[in-house]
Scaffold this active site. Structure first.
Site, PDB file in Angstrom:
ATOM      1  CB  CYS A 180     -15.929   7.944 -13.617  1.00 46.54           C
ATOM      2  SG  CYS A 180     -14.447   8.929 -13.792  1.00 46.54           S
ATOM      3  NE  ARG A 185     -17.652   2.753 -10.843  1.00 53.83           N
ATOM      4  CZ  ARG A 185     -17.542   1.902 -11.872  1.00 53.83           C
ATOM      5  NH1 ARG A 185     -18.030   0.691 -11.746  1.00 53.83           N
ATOM      6  NH2 ARG A 185     -16.944   2.234 -12.985  1.00 53.83           N
ATOM      7  CD1 TRP A 233      -9.779   7.648 -10.733  1.00 55.54           C
ATOM      8  CD2 TRP A 233     -10.154   7.621  -8.554  1.00 55.54           C
ATOM      9  NE1 TRP A 233      -8.602   7.339 -10.122  1.00 55.54           N
ATOM     10  CE2 TRP A 233      -8.799   7.306  -8.779  1.00 55.54           C
ATOM     11  CE3 TRP A 233     -10.615   7.654  -7.253  1.00 55.54           C
ATOM     12  CZ2 TRP A 233      -7.907   7.030  -7.758  1.00 55.54           C
ATOM     13  CZ3 TRP A 233      -9.715   7.366  -6.221  1.00 55.54           C
ATOM     14  CH2 TRP A 233      -8.379   7.080  -6.477  1.00 55.54           C
ATOM     15  CG  ASN A 283     -15.438   4.848 -15.998  1.00 51.36           C
ATOM     16  OD1 ASN A 283     -14.418   5.378 -15.556  1.00 51.36           O
ATOM     17  ND2 ASN A 283     -15.704   3.554 -15.832  1.00 51.36           N
ATOM     18  N   GLY A 284     -13.399   6.501 -18.193  1.00 54.65           N
ATOM     19  CA  GLY A 284     -12.321   5.998 -19.066  1.00 54.65           C
ATOM     20  C   GLY A 284     -11.325   7.113 -19.334  1.00 54.65           C
ATOM     21  CD  GLU A 299       4.267  -6.049  -4.027  1.00 52.63           C
ATOM     22  OE1 GLU A 299       5.024  -5.426  -3.246  1.00 52.63           O
ATOM     23  OE2 GLU A 299       3.031  -5.943  -3.979  1.00 52.63           O
ATOM     24  CE  LYS A 322       0.025  -6.955  -2.496  1.00 50.89           C
ATOM     25  NZ  LYS A 322       1.039  -6.042  -2.257  1.00 50.89           N
ATOM     26  CD  GLU A 349      -0.086  -6.223   1.765  1.00 49.65           C
ATOM     27  OE1 GLU A 349      -0.351  -5.218   2.445  1.00 49.65           O
ATOM     28  OE2 GLU A 349       0.291  -6.135   0.603  1.00 49.65           O
ATOM     29  CG  HIS A 381      26.136 -14.634   3.417  1.00 47.23           C
ATOM     30  ND1 HIS A 381      27.485 -14.839   3.562  1.00 47.23           N
ATOM     31  CD2 HIS A 381      25.920 -14.546   2.081  1.00 47.23           C
ATOM     32  CE1 HIS A 381      28.075 -14.843   2.371  1.00 47.23           C
ATOM     33  NE2 HIS A 381      27.133 -14.652   1.455  1.00 47.23           N
ATOM     34  CE  LYS A 410      -5.135   0.859  -1.621  1.00 44.44           C
ATOM     35  NZ  LYS A 410      -4.367  -0.315  -2.142  1.00 44.44           N
TER      36      LYS A 410
HETATM   37  C1  AGP Z   1       0.937  -2.842  -0.220  1.00 46.99           C
HETATM   38  O1  AGP Z   1       0.069  -3.904  -0.543  1.00 46.99           O
HETATM   39  C2  AGP Z   1       0.523  -2.137   1.062  1.00 46.99           C
HETATM   40  N1  AGP Z   1      -0.825  -1.736   0.984  1.00 46.99           N
HETATM   41  C3  AGP Z   1       1.498  -1.043   1.460  1.00 46.99           C
HETATM   42  O2  AGP Z   1       2.792  -1.602   1.519  1.00 46.99           O
HETATM   43  C4  AGP Z   1       1.553   0.185   0.523  1.00 46.99           C
HETATM   44  O3  AGP Z   1       2.189  -0.168  -0.688  1.00 46.99           O
HETATM   45  C5  AGP Z   1       2.371   1.282   1.218  1.00 46.99           C
HETATM   46  O4  AGP Z   1       1.710   1.631   2.421  1.00 46.99           O
HETATM   47  C6  AGP Z   1       2.561   2.527   0.358  1.00 46.99           C
HETATM   48  O5  AGP Z   1       1.313   3.119   0.102  1.00 46.99           O
HETATM   49  P1  AGP Z   1       1.232   4.287  -1.003  1.00 46.99           P
HETATM   50  O6  AGP Z   1       1.647   3.670  -2.299  1.00 46.99           O
HETATM   51  O7  AGP Z   1      -0.186   4.743  -0.996  1.00 46.99           O
HETATM   52  O8  AGP Z   1       2.184   5.372  -0.592  1.00 46.99           O
END
Ligand code: AGP
Length: 608
Positions: A2, A27, A75, A101-102, A481, A485, A488, A504, A603
């Site tokens: 928030c 934010r 938020w 906020n919190g 992961e 990271k 991407e 393999h 996103k």
């Molecule tokens: C992860 O860094 C990416 N932004 C992407 O893999 C993301 O995790 C995936 O699109 C799932 O998104 P969501 O958690 O909003 O469903």
């Protein structure tokens, strides 16, 4: 999270508040509101939706005269986005208004206590409990009432408060949620971060934990919890507005990585009581949990990776057979689901198309669904039978970090809750797990302080073409992961492999100097992973190992070793991922990539 603004001075407050809230829009929020003392009473206007709705409602502040006020962008964490749940929240006769906020962790207990005393609550928010509790303690001295409330509430908060019978003051208080105060020519200000007040003043006071600020148009006085005045030094801010949005960090991704200790604490603490896991959001009974035949975890990307980690935890700790599926596969493979199964959907945004489709498929088949989601009121949150929120706040960077870490915490808490209900762990074991969980925030903090060392190492790989990540068991999930990271945000090709799978085929790709990141936190698999390290070393690889403190023999095998603090084997992902996030970040920065908005990515992938 928030956004809070407050003002008292010579000018009309409403336009100043709206302008300050605009500076905090980055934010992320789902509703907004302002309260202004109009000379007779506190006037409050608030609305779900974008700030524009509030600006239209208040005619850009013109229909809310007054020189003292507070404002808020919400938020949602507790209670869907709505007009009623928007802030300011207030007491029954609107003589006290609060923006927050919190997370107030014990709000339900306070709400129950005050309801029993005849108080009527109208919102679903945790914040309303603060407004009503102020009313309960208020006997004419705002500072006294605020201190009493701070002694009673638990959790994280930054507060802006108006008292109708003290219209020449704005009060503020803080614990764990940032809040700044500033004095300008035209009056005094408070804000969640400097972005909102930079145009008025660059000299700000950072309100410290458990401090209270009293703003008048002449100046600001600070108090401690004993009601004694506190002297504070102002800080001069030389950031520009853009940098200020990131709290001084170069990118949102780095800011959000550094928010992980708080995010983990915020997601965990309200669900731990006296050493036990208590998940109020979970409607499932112990019987329902005991009847779960199989767990199907379905998600995409990093959310899917948390599921790969969680599979080991649900199966080994709670002894529940667990499958993990990429949502885009699950939705088209006509999965075999039994009526006693549970489909666990993971999504930060709550809007990912494939994940939402998978949820709908499970519901069509009559299977109970539980979603772990960050965005309150999102489609997945609304359509799942049950939802367990991560309280990570808005995540701006496309590459997820803090939401990913919060999802892991939700998995651990669910696994402990399930294991207890199914009699798979004892009370002592539960308390030991919880004790380890409660150490994670500080341990993450410590790993984040390693950034210089990792930045130096990362700079050696900005020219890399291929980087491999390997691990066994939970370490394989961490590798997935870490690899995602890196690729991407730095656009370097990378793959994660079960360490035992390299021979393999993929090992043919290892050449002189190829970087292989080997994750070796799982004690029972450690010797096996070491042998895989030797395998790739003999083919010329340069090996970065991530392992537990104390496993110093790793230095005989790997070229570069990063140690993580000791924690329970089930929780090592939460720690091992930190150096991998930092590595990915600094490689991408070194390459000059757009870290927060990588090419081709969104996103939230709301299309197939
Ligand atoms: C992860 O860094 C990416 N932004 C992407 O893999 C993301 O995790 C995936 O699109 C799932 O998104 P969501 O958690 O909003 O469903």
């Amino acid at each position: 999270m928030c956004g809070i603004v407050g003002y008292i001075g010579d000018d009309q407050a409403a336009p100043i508040l709206l302008d300050g809230l605009e500076k905090l829009e980055y934010r992320g929020y789902d509703s907004a509101g302002i309260a202004v003392f109009d000379g007779k009473q506190i006037e409050i206007k608030k609305a779900k939706g974008r700030l524009k709705v509030l600006e239209e409602l208040t005619h850009d502040g013109a229909n809310m005269p007054g020189v003292v006020g507070i404002g808020h962008t919400r938020w949602a964490t507790h209670g869907e986005p709505s007009d009623i749940n928007a802030h300011p929240q207030y007491n029954k006769d609107k003589t006290i208004a609060v923006v927050h906020n919190g997370i107030i962790e014990n709000y339900q207990k306070i709400k129950d206590k005050l309801t029993a005393k005849g108080y009527k609550f109208i919102s679903e928010t945790d914040t309303e409990s603060v407004a009503q509790l102020l009313d309960y303690y208020y006997e004419g001295n705002p500072l006294e009432a605020i201190i009493k409330v701070m002694q009673r509430i638990e959790g994280s908060y930054s507060l802006g408060i108006l008292f109708a019978d003290h219209p020449d003051k704005v009060y503020a208080a803080r614990k764990d949620s940032p809040l700044v105060a500033g004095i300008a020519d035209d009056g005094s200000y408070i804000a969640s971060d400097v972005t909102a007040i930079l145009k008025h003043t660059r000299d700000v006071y950072y309100i410290d934990n458990q401090e209270i600020a009293c703003l008048t148009k002449e100046g600001i006085t600070f108090f401690n919890m004993d009601g004694e005045p506190v002297q504070k030094e102002s800080k001069h801010i030389d950031w520009d507005a853009n940098a200020a949005e990131k709290g001084g960090y170069e990118h949102f991704m780095l800011k959000e990585m550094y928010e992980q200790p708080k995010t983990v604490r915020d997601t965990m603490s309200p669900r731990i009581r006296k050493g036990h896991v208590v998940i109020d959001d979970l409607k499932m009974s112990d019987d329902d949990i005991r009847n779960i035949g199989r767990l199907h975890i379905v998600a995409c990307g990093s959310a899917y990776h948390t599921g790969v980690t969680a599979k080991y935890v649900y199966e080994e700790m709670a002894r529940i057979p667990t499958d993990v599926d990429v949502a885009s596969e699950f939705r088209y493979r006509d999965p075999i689901l039994d009526k006693n199964d549970l489909v666990l959907i993971i999504s930060q945004s709550g809007e990912t198309a494939d994940t939402l489709a998978a949820l709908r498929l499970a519901k069509e088949k009559g299977i109970r669904t539980l979603a772990i989601v960050n965005v309150v009121g999102s489609s997945i949150a609304r359509e799942a039978d049950e939802v367990m929120y991560t309280w990570a706040g808005p995540e701006i960077a496309v590459a997820t970090t803090k939401a990913y870490s919060a999802q892991l915490i939700c998995h651990y808490l669910l696994a402990i809750r399930f294991a207890r209900a199914r009699g798979e762990i004892t009370d002592e074991q539960e308390q030991a797990y919880v004790a380890d969980l409660e150490k994670l925030p500080d341990q993450i903090d410590m790993l984040l302080n390693n950034k210089k060392k990792i930045q130096k190492f990362a700079n050696r790989y900005i020219g890399a073409k291929d980087i491999f990540f390997i691990g066994r068991g939970i370490d394989y999930a961490i590798s997935m992961e870490g690899s995602l990271k890196l690729k991407e945000i730095s656009y370097i090709h990378s793959e994660a492999y079960p360490a035992g799978e390299l021979k393999h085929g993929t090992i043919s790709l290892i050449e002189d100097g190829t970087l292989v990141a080997a994750i070796a936190t799982q004690k029972k698999l450690y010797p096996k992973t070491v042998s895989n390290i030797v395998e790739v070393k003999t083919r010329g690889a340069f090996v970065l190992a991530v392992t537990n403190e104390g496993d110093t023999d790793m230095e005989e095998h790997a070229d570069y070793v990063i140690y993580i603090p000791q924690t329970n084997q089930y929780f090592t992902n939460s720690l091992a991922i930190i150096p991998l996030q930092l590595f990915a970040y600094y490689v991408a920065v070194g390459k000059g990539c757009d870290v927060d908005k990588p090419r081709n990515l969104a996103k939230s992938v709301t299309v197939e």
